[in-house]
Design a protein around this motif. Structure first.
Motif, PDB file in Angstrom:
ATOM      1  N   CYS A 162     -29.336 -32.323 -11.653  1.00  0.00           N
ATOM      2  CA  CYS A 162     -30.782 -32.484 -11.533  1.00  0.00           C
ATOM      3  C   CYS A 162     -31.430 -32.745 -12.889  1.00  0.00           C
ATOM      4  O   CYS A 162     -32.534 -33.253 -12.971  1.00  0.00           O
ATOM      5  CB  CYS A 162     -31.402 -31.244 -10.902  1.00  0.00           C
ATOM      6  SG  CYS A 162     -31.255 -29.742 -11.900  1.00  0.00           S
ATOM      7  N   GLY A 163     -30.724 -32.358 -13.969  1.00  0.00           N
ATOM      8  CA  GLY A 163     -31.265 -32.611 -15.307  1.00  0.00           C
ATOM      9  C   GLY A 163     -32.336 -31.623 -15.735  1.00  0.00           C
ATOM     10  O   GLY A 163     -32.948 -31.785 -16.793  1.00  0.00           O
ATOM     11  N   LYS A 164     -32.567 -30.582 -14.940  1.00  0.00           N
ATOM     12  CA  LYS A 164     -33.626 -29.638 -15.302  1.00  0.00           C
ATOM     13  C   LYS A 164     -33.292 -28.846 -16.573  1.00  0.00           C
ATOM     14  O   LYS A 164     -34.186 -28.465 -17.325  1.00  0.00           O
ATOM     15  CB  LYS A 164     -33.910 -28.684 -14.139  1.00  0.00           C
ATOM     16  CG  LYS A 164     -34.619 -29.374 -12.986  1.00  0.00           C
ATOM     17  CD  LYS A 164     -35.071 -28.398 -11.918  1.00  0.00           C
ATOM     18  CE  LYS A 164     -35.586 -29.120 -10.686  1.00  0.00           C
ATOM     19  NZ  LYS A 164     -36.738 -29.999 -10.932  1.00  0.00           N
ATOM     20  N   CYS A 165     -32.012 -28.614 -16.822  1.00  0.00           N
ATOM     21  CA  CYS A 165     -31.632 -27.884 -18.034  1.00  0.00           C
ATOM     22  C   CYS A 165     -31.961 -28.715 -19.275  1.00  0.00           C
ATOM     23  O   CYS A 165     -32.359 -28.174 -20.309  1.00  0.00           O
ATOM     24  CB  CYS A 165     -30.161 -27.475 -18.008  1.00  0.00           C
ATOM     25  SG  CYS A 165     -28.991 -28.835 -17.788  1.00  0.00           S
ATOM     26  N   ILE A 166     -31.814 -30.040 -19.139  1.00  0.00           N
ATOM     27  CA  ILE A 166     -32.124 -30.914 -20.275  1.00  0.00           C
ATOM     28  C   ILE A 166     -33.631 -30.946 -20.498  1.00  0.00           C
ATOM     29  O   ILE A 166     -34.111 -30.851 -21.632  1.00  0.00           O
ATOM     30  CB  ILE A 166     -31.586 -32.335 -20.026  1.00  0.00           C
ATOM     31  CG1 ILE A 166     -30.066 -32.279 -19.872  1.00  0.00           C
ATOM     32  CG2 ILE A 166     -31.985 -33.272 -21.156  1.00  0.00           C
ATOM     33  CD1 ILE A 166     -29.453 -33.601 -19.467  1.00  0.00           C
ATOM     34  N   GLU A 167     -34.381 -31.035 -19.381  1.00  0.00           N
ATOM     35  CA  GLU A 167     -35.843 -30.998 -19.492  1.00  0.00           C
ATOM     36  C   GLU A 167     -36.313 -29.706 -20.143  1.00  0.00           C
ATOM     37  O   GLU A 167     -37.308 -29.680 -20.855  1.00  0.00           O
ATOM     38  CB  GLU A 167     -36.471 -31.073 -18.092  1.00  0.00           C
ATOM     39  CG  GLU A 167     -36.666 -32.462 -17.553  1.00  0.00           C
ATOM     40  CD  GLU A 167     -37.153 -32.427 -16.102  1.00  0.00           C
ATOM     41  OE1 GLU A 167     -37.870 -31.499 -15.725  1.00  0.00           O
ATOM     42  OE2 GLU A 167     -36.773 -33.335 -15.354  1.00  0.00           O
ATOM     43  N   ALA A 168     -35.598 -28.604 -19.873  1.00  0.00           N
ATOM     44  CA  ALA A 168     -36.055 -27.289 -20.335  1.00  0.00           C
ATOM     45  C   ALA A 168     -35.635 -26.990 -21.766  1.00  0.00           C
ATOM     46  O   ALA A 168     -36.304 -26.211 -22.458  1.00  0.00           O
ATOM     47  CB  ALA A 168     -35.523 -26.197 -19.408  1.00  0.00           C
ATOM     48  N   CYS A 169     -34.539 -27.576 -22.232  1.00  0.00           N
ATOM     49  CA  CYS A 169     -33.983 -27.169 -23.530  1.00  0.00           C
ATOM     50  C   CYS A 169     -34.938 -27.486 -24.680  1.00  0.00           C
ATOM     51  O   CYS A 169     -35.244 -28.654 -24.928  1.00  0.00           O
ATOM     52  CB  CYS A 169     -32.643 -27.842 -23.784  1.00  0.00           C
ATOM     53  SG  CYS A 169     -31.944 -27.351 -25.383  1.00  0.00           S
ATOM     54  N   PRO A 170     -35.415 -26.467 -25.404  1.00  0.00           N
ATOM     55  CA  PRO A 170     -36.368 -26.715 -26.496  1.00  0.00           C
ATOM     56  C   PRO A 170     -35.712 -27.311 -27.739  1.00  0.00           C
ATOM     57  O   PRO A 170     -36.410 -27.680 -28.679  1.00  0.00           O
ATOM     58  CB  PRO A 170     -36.925 -25.317 -26.787  1.00  0.00           C
ATOM     59  CG  PRO A 170     -35.822 -24.404 -26.411  1.00  0.00           C
ATOM     60  CD  PRO A 170     -35.124 -25.044 -25.243  1.00  0.00           C
ATOM     61  N   MET A 171     -34.392 -27.421 -27.726  1.00  0.00           N
ATOM     62  CA  MET A 171     -33.704 -28.041 -28.852  1.00  0.00           C
ATOM     63  C   MET A 171     -33.269 -29.465 -28.512  1.00  0.00           C
ATOM     64  O   MET A 171     -32.634 -30.134 -29.321  1.00  0.00           O
ATOM     65  CB  MET A 171     -32.490 -27.202 -29.269  1.00  0.00           C
ATOM     66  CG  MET A 171     -32.837 -25.812 -29.780  1.00  0.00           C
ATOM     67  SD  MET A 171     -34.022 -25.836 -31.156  1.00  0.00           S
ATOM     68  CE  MET A 171     -33.002 -26.480 -32.475  1.00  0.00           C
ATOM     69  N   GLY A 172     -33.565 -29.914 -27.297  1.00  0.00           N
ATOM     70  CA  GLY A 172     -33.199 -31.273 -26.898  1.00  0.00           C
ATOM     71  C   GLY A 172     -31.706 -31.446 -26.708  1.00  0.00           C
ATOM     72  O   GLY A 172     -31.174 -32.543 -26.879  1.00  0.00           O
ATOM     73  N   LEU A 173     -31.021 -30.366 -26.345  1.00  0.00           N
ATOM     74  CA  LEU A 173     -29.580 -30.462 -26.108  1.00  0.00           C
ATOM     75  C   LEU A 173     -29.335 -30.768 -24.628  1.00  0.00           C
ATOM     76  O   LEU A 173     -30.271 -30.858 -23.837  1.00  0.00           O
ATOM     77  CB  LEU A 173     -28.899 -29.146 -26.495  1.00  0.00           C
ATOM     78  CG  LEU A 173     -29.188 -28.636 -27.906  1.00  0.00           C
ATOM     79  CD1 LEU A 173     -28.483 -27.312 -28.145  1.00  0.00           C
ATOM     80  CD2 LEU A 173     -28.730 -29.651 -28.951  1.00  0.00           C
ATOM     81  N   GLU A 174     -28.040 -30.908 -24.279  1.00  0.00           N
ATOM     82  CA  GLU A 174     -27.678 -31.142 -22.885  1.00  0.00           C
ATOM     83  C   GLU A 174     -26.861 -29.952 -22.400  1.00  0.00           C
ATOM     84  O   GLU A 174     -25.632 -29.984 -22.406  1.00  0.00           O
ATOM     85  CB  GLU A 174     -26.911 -32.460 -22.755  1.00  0.00           C
ATOM     86  CG  GLU A 174     -27.739 -33.642 -23.224  1.00  0.00           C
ATOM     87  CD  GLU A 174     -27.143 -34.990 -22.864  1.00  0.00           C
ATOM     88  OE1 GLU A 174     -25.918 -35.081 -22.653  1.00  0.00           O
ATOM     89  OE2 GLU A 174     -27.920 -35.959 -22.795  1.00  0.00           O
ATOM     90  N   PRO A 175     -27.554 -28.901 -21.965  1.00  0.00           N
ATOM     91  CA  PRO A 175     -26.862 -27.650 -21.635  1.00  0.00           C
ATOM     92  C   PRO A 175     -25.742 -27.799 -20.613  1.00  0.00           C
ATOM     93  O   PRO A 175     -24.688 -27.188 -20.762  1.00  0.00           O
ATOM     94  CB  PRO A 175     -27.981 -26.765 -21.091  1.00  0.00           C
ATOM     95  CG  PRO A 175     -29.220 -27.277 -21.753  1.00  0.00           C
ATOM     96  CD  PRO A 175     -29.009 -28.752 -21.858  1.00  0.00           C
TER      97      PRO A 175
END
Lengths: 340, 444
Positions: B375-388
């Motif tokens: 869904c990509g929500k972890c990427i949207e949420a990451c404040p460091m711009g990482l790909e969790p």
């Protein structure tokens, strides 16, 4: 005083409300307007076909998970229901039951479960099933009952506006002459053309889109990028030669563009992770759709376009990254060191 | 409220329910416990060296363990009484650390400590003396990380610092310790800011506060009218606004380079609680022996803010807040996003303990895990711009070199990815594992 045994686990200790079953439920709710319009247009046949498709998809997923993979049943997440509805949305409403059974088997069995179930399939399962049926049963898959609103007689089948258009052009008719045979743009918008069960009404699909955006299930990136691409490219051709090419509005409102943009291309599993990736993905689908429509042998190309772009998603994921904190600064620094 | 949109950081972020239940409960001093347990490792760096023995009589404010090396911190007795057993106990990190137990007797303080409420505005000490006093007083970062404050104030040669940022964001849901401190001790905090500015030689300081603390923002706006170098800035409520890197970006639009420190972009950040402790240490000669602790949770009878002596067992604090509710399933030291679950109630309050959060049983277990649905929500949420999601996969596979290329080390462990994941995947758990293994690999 004792609190009994305490749970000890790493942070975070809270979780957002949104979980996979809730997302799936929201998507199903978003499909309701289009489904209601299908019932209005095609009567109980639409209910029958959709129910069959959902039943087959869920049953097949259950049987495969339970007896072939020996896993606990994965049907409760709701994703098989969505595949079932979308498969029905993508076929004519008078399709015989055995064809939809075959479509469900291909969608769930080959398109989804053979890759390991939810989350692992590279291609949109409903589209895998749909294209399989299109190639295997070309006659049944391309004779659509005419919507009730345009013709109140017994159901007669016809080609879709796009099909009529393509045939007409091949026969040497001009766009202007062809357009006089077409329903109005308003009919297209509210959904009284002939076509697959769920692709009829741009309006109903847009309500679903608005609901999913409001619920933050999806973002605007894929639908907007795909629709803008279709509009702009068909617009360019139309400006070059309006006697040979239909208006961009015609292309947006007819066929599967809207259904594809709202429900098929936005499928989480088979679309890119990042917003940048989604924009590229939507652009690719739009471009391929237009190329197939204008220069291919099929009148419609949305399904093929989405499946082709599905295959490109891993590459998009590899390269279309979001801006990283500190990255800009690091680049500036490199530049500084180079310059000094 | 003004229509003007407040500042915030630009990458990622999430919006958990705020749940600031104790926002309007004044800070009350907790009754002295019968016994305190003071760990000698309450900070990042080397454990302090114990200089008392079992049976010694100590006063409140007396040093009982001295710092070992520069990145370490003094430990003071928070009470007067007799030193009891010195042994390893489990602290809020879940690890066993040596701790000194002290049986409380009376409340006698070391002589030169000024316990009155008189505000001392004049900063008499020189920058060097300030840093020395802060080091002497055992002040560490009180926002949670507990990094020794004197180390932060010793800016390396060649780096130029032009801004001091005071972190009054308190973006963790439930916690209100910093909020109450800002409302009740704003003048002391402002003097603390001036002390820090003098020590760092900077003429600009910004106090960043999330706009859900309108009362604190207003108080500072009024008090700072006559302070030209210091300003207060309201920030949008968005987690993790109080992350050091996010706060710097929100306020000054500067990004700390990967692996770097705030001083690399000319900034030093201190938490408001720390700033208050620095005021106490420098102006009143009070070492860090007590702190404000929020006790909170949906079932807690009286969500409270207590002034607690360091070393007080958690159970004593909980009793003061109305006891442990029947339905308690998890107790967290700190906030719900980054706090640590504790295994028993004897764990002592440490310098970095900002709150104690009680989570009901039904919310204390994780929900069913599904496959990643991309869904990509972890990427949207990451404040460091990482790909969790990718970091989870790489850490799971043990592919540390790839994880490093994907900047796994930049992860600030804020938990936003695990928070949003609709599949309840243990993203941060695996990222932590990956980081630990990568660090291990580096060591020869």
């Amino acid at each position: 005083m004792s609190a009994g045994l305490l749970t000890v686990s790493p942070s975070p200790h809270i979780h957002s409300e949104l979980t996979v079953p809730q997302i799936m439920r929201a998507v199903i709710i978003a499909m309701v307007p289009a489904f209601l319009l299908a019932i209005y247009n095609f009567g109980l046949g639409a209910v029958y076909l959709t129910a069959l498709s959902v039943f087959f998809c869920v049953a097949i997923e259950y049987l495969i998970a339970r007896y072939l993979l020996n896993k606990s049943a994965s049907i409760y997440d709701g994703s098989a229901v969505i595949t079932g509805v979308l498969l029905a949305f993508n076929v004519p409403s008078n399709l015989p039951w055995y064809i939809i059974l075959i479509g469900s088997m291909v969608s769930i069995g080959i398109g989804k479960m053979s890759f390991g179930g939810l989350g692992n399939n590279p291609f949109n399962p409903a589209l895998v099933g749909r294209v399989f049926l299109l190639l295997s049963f070309p006659v049944q898959m391309t004779s659509w009952p005419i919507a009730k609103a345009t013709l109140s007689l017994d159901a007669i089948t016809s080609a879709t506006p796009l099909g009529i258009f393509k045939e007409g052009l091949r026969a040497g008719e001009s766009v202007q002459a062809l357009m006089t045979k077409m329903p109005s743009y308003a009919d297209f918008f509210f959904g009284t053309q002939s076509g697959s069960l769920g692709e009829m009404s741009t309006f109903a699909l847009l309500i679903g889109l608005a609901y999913m955006l409001y619920k933050k299930i999806i973002t605007w990136h894929i639908p907007v990028s795909m629709l803008v691409t279709v509009f702009v490219i068909t617009g360019i051709f139309w400006l070059i030669d309006p006697s040979k090419y239909a208006t961009p509005l015609f292309h947006i409102l007819t066929g599967g563009v809207m259904l594809g943009a709202v429900f098929m291309a936005t499928d989480y599993v088979t679309s890119p992770f990042t917003h940048r990736g989604m924009l590229i993905f939507g652009f690719g689908i739009g471009l391929l759709t237009v190329l197939i429509r204008l220069f291919g042998s099929y009148p419609e190309g949305v399904s093929f376009a989405i499946l082709i772009m599905n295959a490109v998603v891993p590459f998009i994921n590899r390269f279309a990254k979001e801006p990283r904190y500190g990255a800009k600064r690091a680049k500036d620094k490199e530049l500084e060191t180079v310059m000094h | 409220m003004s229509l003007h949109k407040h500042k915030t950081f630009s990458i990622g972020g999430v919006h958990p329910d705020e749940n600031k239940l104790s926002a309007h409960t004044p800070i009350t001093p907790l009754e002295l416990p019968k016994m305190v347990i003071i760990p000698i490792t309450q900070h990042i760096g080397a454990p302090a060296k114990i200089i008392v023995q079992r049976g010694d009589a100590v006063k409140a404010g007396q040093i009982i363990a001295t710092h070992e090396g520069f990145v370490s911190s003094n430990i003071h007795s928070s009470v007067s009484g007799k030193v009891g057993i010195i042994e390893e106990v489990m602290d809020s990190t879940g690890f066993k650390h040596t701790a000194i137990s002290i049986r409380v007797k009376g409340d006698e303080w070391v002589e030169n400590i000024d316990r009155t409420d008189t505000l001392i505005e004049e900063v008499a000490l020189s920058p060097k003396e300030i840093v020395a006093r802060i080091m002497e007083s055992g002040v560490v970062g009180m926002g949670g990380a507990a990094f020794p404050s004197h180390v932060k104030l010793s800016v390396p040669e060649g780096k130029h610092v032009d801004h001091l940022i005071i972190n009054g964001v308190e973006c963790e849901p439930f916690l209100t310790a910093d909020h109450r401190l800002m409302v009740e001790k704003p003048k002391e905090i402002i003097v603390g800011v001036k002390i820090l500015m003098k020590a760092l030689g900077v003429d600009k300081a910004i106090i960043g506060i999330e706009d859900n603390k309108a009362d604190a923002i207003e108080i500072f706006e009024n008090l700072l009218v006559t302070e030209p170098g210091i300003s207060v800035e309201a920030l949008e409520v968005q987690y993790p606004q109080g992350g050091e890197k996010q706060l710097i970006q929100a306020l000054l639009n500067r990004e700390v380079p990967s692996g770097g420190l705030p001083s690399d972009v000319g900034v030093i950040v201190h938490n408001v609680g720390t700033t208050y402790a620095i005021y106490q240490a420098v102006q009143k000669n009070i070492p860090l022996v007590e702190r404000v602790v929020t006790v909170t949770g949906k079932s807690v009878k009286q969500p409270s803010n207590f002034l607690v002596r360091i070393g007080t067992p958690v159970i004593d604090v909980l009793i003061a807040a109305g006891g442990v509710p029947e339905d308690t399933g998890k107790i967290v030291s700190g906030g719900p996003m980054m706090g640590k679950a504790i295994a028993d109630l004897d764990v002592p309050v440490a310098k970095g303990t900002s709150g104690i959060l009680l989570i009901p049983k039904e919310d204390s277990m994780r929900e069913e895990v599904y496959n990643c649905v991309h869904c990509g929500k972890c990427i949207e949420a990451c404040p460091m711009g990482l790909e969790p999601y990718r970091l989870l996969l790489l850490a799971k596979k043990g592919n540390h070199s790839r994880a490093k290329e994907e900047h796994i080390i930049d992860c600030i462990e804020c938990g936003s990815c695990s928070f949003v994941c609709p599949s309840n995947r243990p993203i941060l758990d695996y990222i932590r594992l990956g980081k630990t293994q990568l660090k291990k690999q580096k060591k020869p």
